[in-house]
Design an enzyme around this catalytic site. Sequence first.
Site, PDB file in Angstrom:
ATOM      1  N   ASP A  91      -7.115 -11.035  -9.555  1.00  0.00           N
ATOM      2  CA  ASP A  91      -5.801 -10.908  -8.930  1.00  0.00           C
ATOM      3  C   ASP A  91      -5.349 -12.150  -8.195  1.00  0.00           C
ATOM      4  OD1 ASP A  91      -7.645 -10.649  -6.882  1.00  0.00           O
ATOM      5  OD2 ASP A  91      -6.988  -8.658  -6.250  1.00  0.00           O
ATOM      6  N   ASP A 500     -13.289  -9.476   3.428  1.00  0.00           N
ATOM      7  CA  ASP A 500     -13.668  -8.220   2.793  1.00  0.00           C
ATOM      8  C   ASP A 500     -15.163  -7.905   2.785  1.00  0.00           C
ATOM      9  OD1 ASP A 500     -11.042  -7.725   2.370  1.00  0.00           O
ATOM     10  OD2 ASP A 500     -11.123  -7.755   0.200  1.00  0.00           O
TER      11      ASP A 500
END
Length: 803
Positions: A91, A500
Amino acid sequence: MTGNSHSARARRLLLATVAVLALAGCQTDGGHTDGGHKAPLAAATPSAPQGPALMGQAPYQWKNVQIVGGGFVDGIVFHPTVPGLRYARTDMGGAYRWDEGAKRWIPLLDWVSYADTNLMGVESIALDPHNPDRVYMALGTYTNPLAPTGAIVRSDDRGRTFHRVDVPIKFGGNENGRGNGERLAVDPNDPDTLYLGTRHDGLWVSHDGAATWNRVASFPDVMEDLSKEVAAGVSPWARGGSGLVFVIFDPRSATKDGKGSRTIYVGASLKGRDNLFRSTDGGRTWAPVPGQPTANRPTRAVLAADGTLYVSYGSSPGPTRMTDGAVWKLDTRRGRWTDITPEKPDAAKGAAFGYAAVAVDAHNPKVVIASSFDRHRQPGSYPGLGEDIFRSLDGGKTWHGVFGGPRGDGKNGGVYDYSLAPYVRPTPIHWLFDIEIDPANPDHAMFTTGYGGWETFDLTAVDKGQPSHWQVMSTGIEETVGMAFNSPVQGAPLISAIGDYGGFVHWDLDKPAPEGAASSPLFGNTDSVVSAPLNPGVVVRVGIHDERYPAPNIGYSLDGGRGWKPVGMPVPEAKRGKVAVSADGATWVWTPQGAKEGLVSGAFVTTDHGATWTSAQGLPDGVRVIGDAVDSNTFYALSLFDGKLYVSTDRAAHFQARPFTLPNGLPTPAAVRNGRGDPRGGQDALYATPGRKGDLWIAAFDGLYHGTADGGAYTRLPGVEELHAFGFGKAAPGADIAALYLVGTIDRQRGIFRSDDAGRHWVRVNDDQHQWGLILQVSGDPKRYGRVYVGTHGRGIVYGDPQ
């Protein structure tokens, strides 16, 4: 990049959008594309005429620090006839090709320049079924108003070089629906013809191998009315569908002259209205497929060898929350639809989920697999739920779960091998937005996740009631965001802070950290990590705890990162921000995020490993504090736009302001609003020279300055016109000061640079094939001259050594 939870992923999406907004309108040195476009050079303000600062190029060898995966691999494309040839898209971290000989993925877009950072998001990949060397990609990360338009790139050598064509279309490689697809497709009966489905601009076609593109005017209007969602305050990136999400040619529909396919299917991310369209005259006219289901949005589709079209559906495009979904098949010869949903969502029973993907065995049209989405987030009232892949041998009449039940126990058909990426062990499988059966091997299947993906080589064991075995498939893929890192003067080569997945301690840069992510506490994001120069066993990091494991937002190690302990919080609201450590490691200073917003006030100081905290006196809110590299009593903080240097000589208990001047004047606060690089970068910050007391550097966005803790006038170093990251490394042989490393522009050349003489002269250490789009951080290694670590925005952490 990925997410260990939906909210964490949403946070990263919003932060990444900030980066693009900061870049919008930027014109800097473009990256290499064979035969393609180069962006114009920046119109930078030249430095004072002191002779050239840039002294040439230093050859470097570059590698990724091995984390493995770390981000959302949202698509895998197998070549239909060449065994082992496949591509993966991400992405925001580029695209990869699998190297069967090396057993690893090879990055293909490292040439993307800072000016073209938006191209690091890959919307779709298409392969020519007749020419295995040809690959196409639709590149573009965001579609917001300030994001630039995208590009289609074509390679005739499997991604070694590309020809770039800029198109008047914005792609959303990191937006909602990025796991849908594939939006770009090659006509198997006319390889020069491609169709492209877009998010906001309808359907496009090229008849010359992607050299030129035209909008298909006859395609139906699929725009949605989003006024209700706007009024309800739904975030822009979560509104509605994601445009046209797949294009599929029917290879059996060749025209009489064999120059094109008559039948083409296009799926639109719509619900409550027609969402599957078909042309039977080679794209001249289009109509909705009769009898189609419209309760949910199509996510993926595949056409089997016998002409059966399988389609997966979800209530949202994903990865926003899905609460409903289905799998249907269409007998394209008879026009008959059949609901073959493996397990029907039932919100009343606590089972509100959707379906993300569907795939079929290329040689057996009755063998189908489909993946759930959001099934792993169901409440305990519906026992046994978890994300799963469902497998059918009879075209969807009956199904069996590939996983189901507890993870990795061997009883449910799924056994996991985490050895290639140990950090993924505590994270459940999620975001299975693409699943594929290898057309060359029905036992080989792959699925994507928010941290890379998994593969098995014994898929058919499930059919015999035996466990299938799965391993991480992501070796070579590195998609983390380097938020900060520290290379201690002794011990581990690198301690990283990433988005993350917290961060890692790497004792071997070429192997994944065997213990996984740094813990305890386990962070979702780590924003700052620092070790003590004179006592490198002391390491402190701050961030935000993983929401699955509530814990303090600060942790420390006394053994160089081998073991970690949680720390008492100064105030419950403290999170993220920046941390500083005194030279001897005895004093820590934490400036949490939110000080400027009034959520947390000022900076906090501890001298007892976080047992007690006091407020630092004399500092304005939100300024980053650093420690002197030699004097353990001294700390500094910079308010660049106010022209004040704050100095403490009592271990950060009290700070005194000292004015300073820059030869070209201070930047104004308005300059921040006009863009001074990504806010997570290393610009507009203060740095203390290793091994020297009171020796300071101001790495401003528009120049590099050297001075002392006494304040007063700072000297501007020649040639540095723009700066995004700054750091130190081991001094060159015979030199008496640390080597400097800088990411930015020197003498109108953009790159990564090293100086061995305190910034008077520089060499560029990267080249046009190693640019990695946006770079946030850079640091040398104090233990090894010439080694440099580079923190990218989506291509992981790379390190270079002189050749």
